[in-house]
Enzyme design. Structure first.
Site, PDB file in Angstrom:
ATOM      1  N   CYS A 262      44.587  37.162  47.883  1.00  0.00           N
ATOM      2  CA  CYS A 262      44.726  36.137  48.892  1.00  0.00           C
ATOM      3  C   CYS A 262      46.052  35.541  48.930  1.00  0.00           C
ATOM      4  CB  CYS A 262      43.567  35.069  48.932  1.00  0.00           C
ATOM      5  SG  CYS A 262      42.144  35.667  48.450  1.00  0.00           S
TER       6      CYS A 262
ATOM      7  N   ASP B 282      34.185  35.978  42.278  1.00  0.00           N
ATOM      8  CA  ASP B 282      34.623  35.863  40.907  1.00  0.00           C
ATOM      9  C   ASP B 282      35.365  34.329  40.878  1.00  0.00           C
ATOM     10  OD1 ASP B 282      36.276  36.725  43.110  1.00  0.00           O
ATOM     11  OD2 ASP B 282      37.763  37.685  41.615  1.00  0.00           O
TER      12      ASP B 282
END
Length: 571
Positions: A2, A97
């Site tokens: 990201c 995660d």
């Protein structure tokens, strides 16, 4: 994978500025944009949804009592194992995660970092202590930049996001000069732009009450020395070493297929790709929806399609071939320069950009790559000859410091790389892992994958694999005239053909031929443009001489020509 952004500032910046930063790096994560702020601290996140693609995995992620906030870029590949480790102490609300990482940092603090198998850059805020922890993974796979001034601290995954709010874009002269004289792409901390730093690989930065401290959390030297001196390592036979490394390799690839979106891989015609393909086929033999991607330039002198097709023909993995032509280069140079923010690695980088573009268009959101084998197995030719050049396969010096004016050249510096090992070979490998070859390749590849909103995973950069191969005795790295000898034994088991015995080749493109042929007008226009923009940087008569010599075929590499083109696009 990201993008993250944020700042701590006493009224200088606001939520609108944060949203501008996130907008300019939105290609890193188009699936969701999140913001959080409290008082002077602002954090934002561009999400590319890979694991738990529901809204439960959105970021910034805030702990239930509001004390802790996490914005994180990357993947924690062993998140399932870590979740099991702490599941009795925390109530999970997602399968991501990110949530595992949040609780690990709360539970263990910075000690949690050594437990992570992954690639990551992290911004972790503690409201009670008023501390911001910023972290980069062991090898710096994921970027994290920052700007520190009297106004506070700004952080982002991309340089352009910081430039967007500080309204200042000045070149760091020492970095630019050293790029031309030494072929360097910045130091551990410095970038090509004044006032913008990067956190070192394997380090964290702690910001509190206007003070900033950077510390090492991962010591490659300590870990490899401990490994090399352990009785278990010393007493293993050659075959036991190779077998153990093979087990690490298989586990790493298995973990890097953990995703809730389609996963594919990049493929070339060399040993590293054959090991990647063979391992994937062995682990996922029944799967016929794992796509392979490769590029070619429609030139039989350079294209690796013959070897790629030969490797892939005995698998059931669909192969997508992406073509780069000379006519595509001028437009791609401008586009890729925008995403890179700094100089990058030539026409092969443009070709890889098209590979990621094709993958995204085909619905493959994650790609695995073969980066890191040459550094850990001593695969580059300059490890084993006395030329000392920084370009694989080059016979002539790729650097032309005579291009520079004397006034500009004095800004360059001679790097003094640490040599913590007794072995010259190990010190060269260490240099390439942490200071030269690997850092710049990771930087190039992060930008072109993210430009296409595609996640790139590096299974060969599992830290235990790198440490183990690096620590092996020389005769397992080089034997019978072959570099990466031990890895070739693994390749021979996976593919019983000549691929595993092929010599190391640089990434194959007709860059030299194109730049002095089909792209000559583009080259000359780019150089003329640069000399107009930065006349004080260059010695024009010497530039004319060197460029003319290149066009007449004097040099076997085009690195300095690419430097000039690349610099022109960034100003």
């Amino acid at each position: 994978m990201c993008g993250i952004a944020g700042f701590i500032s006493e009224g200088k910046y606001n939520l609108r500025d944060l949203k501008r930063m996130l907008c300019i790096q939105s290609h890193r994560g188009p699936d969701y944009t999140g913001v959080w702020n409290s008082g002077e601290i602002f954090l934002g996140h561009n999400r590319l949804s890979i694991i738990d693609i529901t809204t439960a995995g959105n970021q910034p992620m805030v702990f239930e009592n509001g004390r802790y906030v996490l914005a994180f870029n990357g993947e924690i590949y062993n998140y399932k194992e870590l979740r099991a480790q702490i599941s009795k102490r925390y109530r999970f609300k997602s399968n991501s995660d990110t949530e595992v990482l949040l609780y690990m940092l709360i539970e263990y603090g910075v000690d949690a970092l050594s437990m992570l198998d992954g690639m990551f850059s992290i911004a972790f805020w503690d409201n009670e202590k008023e501390e911001l922890l910023m972290v980069r993974d062991r090898f710096g796979v994921k970027p994290l930049y920052y700007h520190l001034s009297d106004d506070g601290l700004i952080l982002a995954s991309e340089i352009k996001a910081i430039h967007e709010v500080i309204n200042c874009r000045l070149p760091e002269l020492s970095t630019w000069a050293s790029y031309y004289t030494k072929g360097l792409y910045g130091t551990e901390n410095d970038t090509f732009w004044k006032g913008i730093k990067t956190i070192k690989a394997g380090h964290y930065l702690l910001y509190s009450k206007g003070k900033c401290v950077e510390k090492e959390w991962y010591s490659f030297h300590e870990r490899t020395m401990e490994l090399m001196n352990s009785n278990q390592f010393i007493n293993r036979s050659d075959q036991e070493h190779i077998d153990f490394y093979g087990e690490l390799l298989e586990r790493s690839i298995n973990r890097r297929f953990r995703a809730d979106v389609p996963v594919g891989f990049n493929l070339s015609g060399g040993l590293d790709s054959s090991v990647l393909l063979g391992s994937i086929h062995r682990l996922f033999k029944a799967s016929n929806d794992i796509r392979a991607f490769t590029f070619f330039c429609n030139d039989d002198r350079f294209d690796e399609l013959k070897w790629v097709r030969e490797m892939n023909q005995n698998t059931n993995k669909p192969l997508y071939e992406v073509m780069l032509l000379a006519k595509d280069v001028p437009q791609l140079v401008d586009k890729v320069s925008y995403y890179q923010d700094e100089p990058y690695g030539g026409i092969p980088t443009l070709a890889y950009y098209l590979v990621f573009k094709q993958a995204r268009e085909r619905g493959t959101k994650v790609l695995l790559d073969g980066q890191g084998m040459d550094e850990q197995w001593a695969g580059y030719d300059y490890f084993h000859n006395s030329l000392g050049h920084v370009i694989q396969g080059s016979k002539s010096d790729p650097l032309k410091s005579a291009l520079l004016s004397q006034e500009f050249k004095v800004n360059s510096s001679v790097p003094d790389y640490p040599k913590p090992f007794d072995s010259d070979l190990l010190n060269l490998q260490y240099r390439d892992l942490f200071f030269t070859k690997l850092p710049r390749a990771l930087k190039f590849n992060d930008r072109i994958s993210m430009a296409n909103s595609t996640e790139l995973r590096e299974p060969f950069l599992n830290f235990e694999m790198v440490e183990y191969a690096f620590s092996l005795p020389v005769h397992l790295k080089v034997r019978d005239g072959h570099a990466k000898w031990g890895l070739r034994q693994i390749g021979l088991k996976l593919f019983e053909n000549s691929i595993a015995l092929a010599p190391k080749r640089a990434v194959q493109t007709p860059q030299v031929e194109w730049l002095k042929g089909d792209l000559k007008d583009f080259v000359m226009a780019s150089i003329e443009g640069l000399l107009r923009k930065k006349p004080e940087w260059f010695d024009k008569p010497n530039v004319d001489v060197e460029v003319d010599a290149f066009m007449k075929g004097k040099y076997d590499n085009s690195f300095f020509i690419w430097q000039l083109i690349n610099t022109n696009t960034l100003f």
